[in-house]
Scaffold this active site. Sequence first.
Site, PDB file in Angstrom:
ATOM      1  N   THR A 178       0.808  -1.227   0.000  1.00  0.00           N
ATOM      2  CA  THR A 178       0.000   0.000   0.000  1.00  0.00           C
ATOM      3  C   THR A 178       0.838   1.272   0.000  1.00  0.00           C
ATOM      4  OG1 THR A 178      -1.401   1.328   1.463  1.00  0.00           O
ATOM      5  CG2 THR A 178      -0.168  -0.427   2.516  1.00  0.00           C
ATOM      6  N   GLU A 180       0.246   3.564   1.872  1.00  0.00           N
ATOM      7  CA  GLU A 180       0.387   3.948   3.284  1.00  0.00           C
ATOM      8  C   GLU A 180       1.809   3.680   3.788  1.00  0.00           C
ATOM      9  OE1 GLU A 180      -1.719   5.213   6.003  1.00  0.00           O
ATOM     10  OE2 GLU A 180      -2.579   6.072   4.203  1.00  0.00           O
ATOM     11  N   TYR A 202      -1.579   0.270  10.936  1.00  0.00           N
ATOM     12  CA  TYR A 202      -1.853  -0.406   9.655  1.00  0.00           C
ATOM     13  C   TYR A 202      -0.623  -0.317   8.749  1.00  0.00           C
ATOM     14  CZ  TYR A 202      -3.656  -0.858   4.852  1.00  0.00           C
ATOM     15  OH  TYR A 202      -3.838  -1.213   3.538  1.00  0.00           O
ATOM     16  N   LYS A 206       1.760  -3.368   7.444  1.00  0.00           N
ATOM     17  CA  LYS A 206       1.949  -3.614   6.011  1.00  0.00           C
ATOM     18  C   LYS A 206       3.434  -3.525   5.617  1.00  0.00           C
ATOM     19  CE  LYS A 206      -2.194  -4.286   4.049  1.00  0.00           C
ATOM     20  NZ  LYS A 206      -2.551  -5.290   3.043  1.00  0.00           N
TER      21      LYS A 206
HETATM   22  P1  NAP Z   1     -11.528  -4.364   2.100  1.00  0.00           P
HETATM   23  O1  NAP Z   1     -12.686  -4.039   1.218  1.00  0.00           O
HETATM   24  O2  NAP Z   1     -11.487  -3.801   3.462  1.00  0.00           O
HETATM   25  O3  NAP Z   1     -11.444  -5.968   2.189  1.00  0.00           O
HETATM   26  C1  NAP Z   1     -10.614  -6.589   3.132  1.00  0.00           C
HETATM   27  C2  NAP Z   1     -10.842  -8.082   3.043  1.00  0.00           C
HETATM   28  O4  NAP Z   1     -10.025  -8.750   4.013  1.00  0.00           O
HETATM   29  C3  NAP Z   1     -12.293  -8.520   3.343  1.00  0.00           C
HETATM   30  O5  NAP Z   1     -12.615  -9.594   2.511  1.00  0.00           O
HETATM   31  C4  NAP Z   1     -12.207  -8.969   4.784  1.00  0.00           C
HETATM   32  O6  NAP Z   1     -13.209  -9.901   5.149  1.00  0.00           O
HETATM   33  C5  NAP Z   1     -10.841  -9.651   4.741  1.00  0.00           C
HETATM   34  N1  NAP Z   1     -10.282  -9.891   6.071  1.00  0.00           N
HETATM   35  C6  NAP Z   1     -10.214  -9.043   7.116  1.00  0.00           C
HETATM   36  N2  NAP Z   1      -9.654  -9.643   8.174  1.00  0.00           N
HETATM   37  C7  NAP Z   1      -9.373 -10.916   7.798  1.00  0.00           C
HETATM   38  C8  NAP Z   1      -8.822 -12.042   8.444  1.00  0.00           C
HETATM   39  N3  NAP Z   1      -8.461 -12.006   9.730  1.00  0.00           N
HETATM   40  N4  NAP Z   1      -8.668 -13.197   7.741  1.00  0.00           N
HETATM   41  C9  NAP Z   1      -9.062 -13.261   6.443  1.00  0.00           C
HETATM   42  N5  NAP Z   1      -9.599 -12.229   5.776  1.00  0.00           N
HETATM   43  C10 NAP Z   1      -9.761 -11.066   6.445  1.00  0.00           C
HETATM   44  O7  NAP Z   1     -10.163  -3.973   1.387  1.00  0.00           O
HETATM   45  P2  NAP Z   1      -9.864  -3.664  -0.164  1.00  0.00           P
HETATM   46  O8  NAP Z   1     -10.066  -2.219  -0.398  1.00  0.00           O
HETATM   47  O9  NAP Z   1     -10.533  -4.665  -0.997  1.00  0.00           O
HETATM   48  O10 NAP Z   1      -8.284  -3.898  -0.198  1.00  0.00           O
HETATM   49  C11 NAP Z   1      -7.740  -5.188  -0.458  1.00  0.00           C
HETATM   50  C12 NAP Z   1      -6.320  -5.235   0.071  1.00  0.00           C
HETATM   51  O11 NAP Z   1      -5.542  -4.220  -0.552  1.00  0.00           O
HETATM   52  C13 NAP Z   1      -6.197  -4.998   1.570  1.00  0.00           C
HETATM   53  O12 NAP Z   1      -5.128  -5.796   2.027  1.00  0.00           O
HETATM   54  C14 NAP Z   1      -5.821  -3.531   1.666  1.00  0.00           C
HETATM   55  O13 NAP Z   1      -5.101  -3.308   2.855  1.00  0.00           O
HETATM   56  C15 NAP Z   1      -4.963  -3.375   0.433  1.00  0.00           C
HETATM   57  N6  NAP Z   1      -4.949  -2.047  -0.181  1.00  0.00           N
HETATM   58  C16 NAP Z   1      -6.113  -1.420  -0.494  1.00  0.00           C
HETATM   59  C17 NAP Z   1      -6.072  -0.203  -1.138  1.00  0.00           C
HETATM   60  C18 NAP Z   1      -7.331   0.529  -1.513  1.00  0.00           C
HETATM   61  O14 NAP Z   1      -7.255   1.729  -1.782  1.00  0.00           O
HETATM   62  N7  NAP Z   1      -8.457  -0.145  -1.589  1.00  0.00           N
HETATM   63  C19 NAP Z   1      -4.834   0.387  -1.467  1.00  0.00           C
HETATM   64  C20 NAP Z   1      -3.669  -0.303  -1.145  1.00  0.00           C
HETATM   65  C21 NAP Z   1      -3.725  -1.529  -0.519  1.00  0.00           C
HETATM   66  P3  NAP Z   1     -14.669  -9.396   5.664  1.00  0.00           P
HETATM   67  O15 NAP Z   1     -15.447  -9.059   4.411  1.00  0.00           O
HETATM   68  O16 NAP Z   1     -15.188 -10.572   6.395  1.00  0.00           O
HETATM   69  O17 NAP Z   1     -14.441  -8.189   6.520  1.00  0.00           O
HETATM   70  N1  GDD Z   2     -12.340   7.409   6.517  1.00  0.00           N
HETATM   71  C1  GDD Z   2     -12.450   8.739   6.612  1.00  0.00           C
HETATM   72  N2  GDD Z   2     -13.581   9.259   7.155  1.00  0.00           N
HETATM   73  N3  GDD Z   2     -11.432   9.490   6.184  1.00  0.00           N
HETATM   74  C2  GDD Z   2     -11.574  10.838   6.260  1.00  0.00           C
HETATM   75  C3  GDD Z   2     -12.715  11.436   6.775  1.00  0.00           C
HETATM   76  C4  GDD Z   2     -13.775  10.617   7.260  1.00  0.00           C
HETATM   77  O1  GDD Z   2     -14.803  11.067   7.736  1.00  0.00           O
HETATM   78  N4  GDD Z   2     -12.565  12.777   6.699  1.00  0.00           N
HETATM   79  C5  GDD Z   2     -11.376  12.996   6.148  1.00  0.00           C
HETATM   80  N5  GDD Z   2     -10.750  11.832   5.887  1.00  0.00           N
HETATM   81  C6  GDD Z   2      -9.400  11.675   5.328  1.00  0.00           C
HETATM   82  C7  GDD Z   2      -8.507  10.752   6.148  1.00  0.00           C
HETATM   83  O2  GDD Z   2      -7.984  11.422   7.288  1.00  0.00           O
HETATM   84  C8  GDD Z   2      -7.454  10.392   5.086  1.00  0.00           C
HETATM   85  O3  GDD Z   2      -6.469  11.387   5.045  1.00  0.00           O
HETATM   86  C9  GDD Z   2      -8.225  10.433   3.782  1.00  0.00           C
HETATM   87  O4  GDD Z   2      -9.481  11.074   4.071  1.00  0.00           O
HETATM   88  C10 GDD Z   2      -8.504   9.067   3.174  1.00  0.00           C
HETATM   89  O5  GDD Z   2      -9.042   8.230   4.173  1.00  0.00           O
HETATM   90  P1  GDD Z   2      -9.653   6.774   3.841  1.00  0.00           P
HETATM   91  O6  GDD Z   2     -10.627   6.883   2.751  1.00  0.00           O
HETATM   92  O7  GDD Z   2     -10.085   6.185   5.129  1.00  0.00           O
HETATM   93  O8  GDD Z   2      -8.412   5.991   3.208  1.00  0.00           O
HETATM   94  P2  GDD Z   2      -6.863   5.903   3.616  1.00  0.00           P
HETATM   95  O9  GDD Z   2      -6.108   6.718   2.617  1.00  0.00           O
HETATM   96  O10 GDD Z   2      -6.640   6.209   5.041  1.00  0.00           O
HETATM   97  O11 GDD Z   2      -6.558   4.356   3.418  1.00  0.00           O
HETATM   98  C11 GDD Z   2      -7.005   3.679   2.249  1.00  0.00           C
HETATM   99  O12 GDD Z   2      -6.022   3.733   1.250  1.00  0.00           O
HETATM  100  C12 GDD Z   2      -4.796   3.058   1.569  1.00  0.00           C
HETATM  101  C13 GDD Z   2      -3.855   3.264   0.368  1.00  0.00           C
HETATM  102  O13 GDD Z   2      -3.221   4.469   0.455  1.00  0.00           O
HETATM  103  C14 GDD Z   2      -7.334   2.229   2.664  1.00  0.00           C
HETATM  104  O14 GDD Z   2      -7.952   1.577   1.575  1.00  0.00           O
HETATM  105  C15 GDD Z   2      -6.064   1.475   3.017  1.00  0.00           C
HETATM  106  O15 GDD Z   2      -6.365   0.093   3.212  1.00  0.00           O
HETATM  107  C16 GDD Z   2      -5.088   1.608   1.831  1.00  0.00           C
HETATM  108  O16 GDD Z   2      -3.890   0.921   2.126  1.00  0.00           O
END
Ligand code: NAP
Ligand code: GDD
Length: 403
Positions: A178, A180, A202, A206
């Site tokens: 990520t 992050e 987190y 990671k």
């Molecule tokens: P998400 O929607 O939050 O999905 C997370 C998945 O992990 C869900 O299927 C959840 O199951 C499962 N999970 C949670 N705890 C677990 C455990 N203990 N054992 C097995 N499975 C578990 O996340 P996403 O946005 O699809 O992201 C997928 C991956 O990419 C994650 O690893 C995230 O950290 C990473 N990532 C995401 C982004 C982004 O912007 N979306 C960017 C960079 C990296 P439940 O449905 O049961 O909760």
């Molecule tokens: N969630 C949330 N809720 N975020 C807020 C809010 C709110 O009400 N208001 C402002 N934010 C700001 C957060 O402080 C952060 O700076 C930004 O919006 C994005 O927050 P999220 O959408 O929660 O995502 P993230 O960037 O912290 O994390 C996501 O992206 C990562 C990749 O860079 C997640 O998907 C992580 O799993 C992933 O690794």
Amino acid sequence: MSHPPSKTIYPEQPSDKDGQRNKEGLGELPAAFAPLNLPPPEEYFQRKVALISGITGQDGSYLTEFLLEKGYTVHGIIRRSSSFNTGRLHHLYEDQHERPNKFHLHYGDLTDSTALVFLMARILPTEVYNLGAQSHVKVSFSLAEYTADVDAIGTLRLLDAIRTCGLTKHCRFYQASTSELYGLVQEVPQSETTPFYPRSPYGVAKLYAYWITVNYREAYGMYAVNGILFNHESPRRGRTFVTRKITRAVAEIYEKKQACLWLGNLDAQRDWGHANDYIEGMWLMLQGQGLKPEEPPTDFVLATGETHPVREFVEKAFGVVGIKLAWSGSGLDEEARDVNTGKVVVKIDPQYFRPAEVELLLGNPAKAERMLGWKRKVNFEDLVKEMVEADLTAVRNFVEDQN
Ligand code: NAP
Ligand code: GDD
């Protein structure tokens, strides 16, 4: 009754009877010990079998669609939950009694090594996608230990399940790394060579997962890669992430079912792409795209190369339903009014601030574009529009999705 002498050679036994250290007792177990009698990799890889952790999440559901379309058999690990957690997969799942297809779900958990080894041995995947994670950054400050267990040690458990089953040369591994990891960014834009500085439990978990993936690649010659993905969103995004929280609220406010949207830090900037574009990149990373035959696998950034503040996402999202905003105040007193009605529709609630914030993310996807031929297709405006329109439809049809 006395037991026959054990034939096991333990590492602490200094030497065999010839005075030579018995090689079998040290380090790697001999190949014959591999518990599964597998065909050579070339033959084994004729099968296309994927195992996905995190299949019920946003990315897992898009990846499943993508791989089934490509003819893969897809196995997913789901957690036991008291409520249904398979909402994003309903359209793909068939009752195997009635219409068997190539999509299978199994109970498991990244905190349960035994289950992971069992599934690995039974499924014999050719590709493993580790998408499972406690993926919410803010929540990781409350559940720091659990996040480390799932996101860091869970990755180790999955890699070790591959080793335990003797699949190190038979199975390719994708780790959901990520942006992050960059946290307090050390350069702008961020690329594969930018130093890491995570800012949350987190991010730190990671970081371990990133390095253990690199370590298993280097130590055991595994085909294991990190996709360092910047934020990617979609109508399937969980509703506690900021983009989906905003688009759902815009739809609710427009339909007069909610008065105001409460947010945290509006100044944070993110490189937001569409999840569906990023799925193809994950798959390409496991196909050896752009690598010479002798080259080891390598890690990639996937990003759009654009960054936008949260405030801009809010403005664009309200713009989709024709609501123009006027901002006033600053800090905790900042708010936005609907220019037409004069009503306050956005306010600040400090409970959404984070103990340590990632203020700016901007990725450089040049390596993925060059080697994988990957490029995002959906731009920022279209992403916001698609998400708002999907939420409008859902709100109008009283769809209370569980995401
Ligand atoms: P998400 O929607 O939050 O999905 C997370 C998945 O992990 C869900 O299927 C959840 O199951 C499962 N999970 C949670 N705890 C677990 C455990 N203990 N054992 C097995 N499975 C578990 O996340 P996403 O946005 O699809 O992201 C997928 C991956 O990419 C994650 O690893 C995230 O950290 C990473 N990532 C995401 C982004 C982004 O912007 N979306 C960017 C960079 C990296 P439940 O449905 O049961 O909760
Ligand atoms: N969630 C949330 N809720 N975020 C807020 C809010 C709110 O009400 N208001 C402002 N934010 C700001 C957060 O402080 C952060 O700076 C930004 O919006 C994005 O927050 P999220 O959408 O929660 O995502 P993230 O960037 O912290 O994390 C996501 O992206 C990562 C990749 O860079 C997640 O998907 C992580 O799993 C992933 O690794």
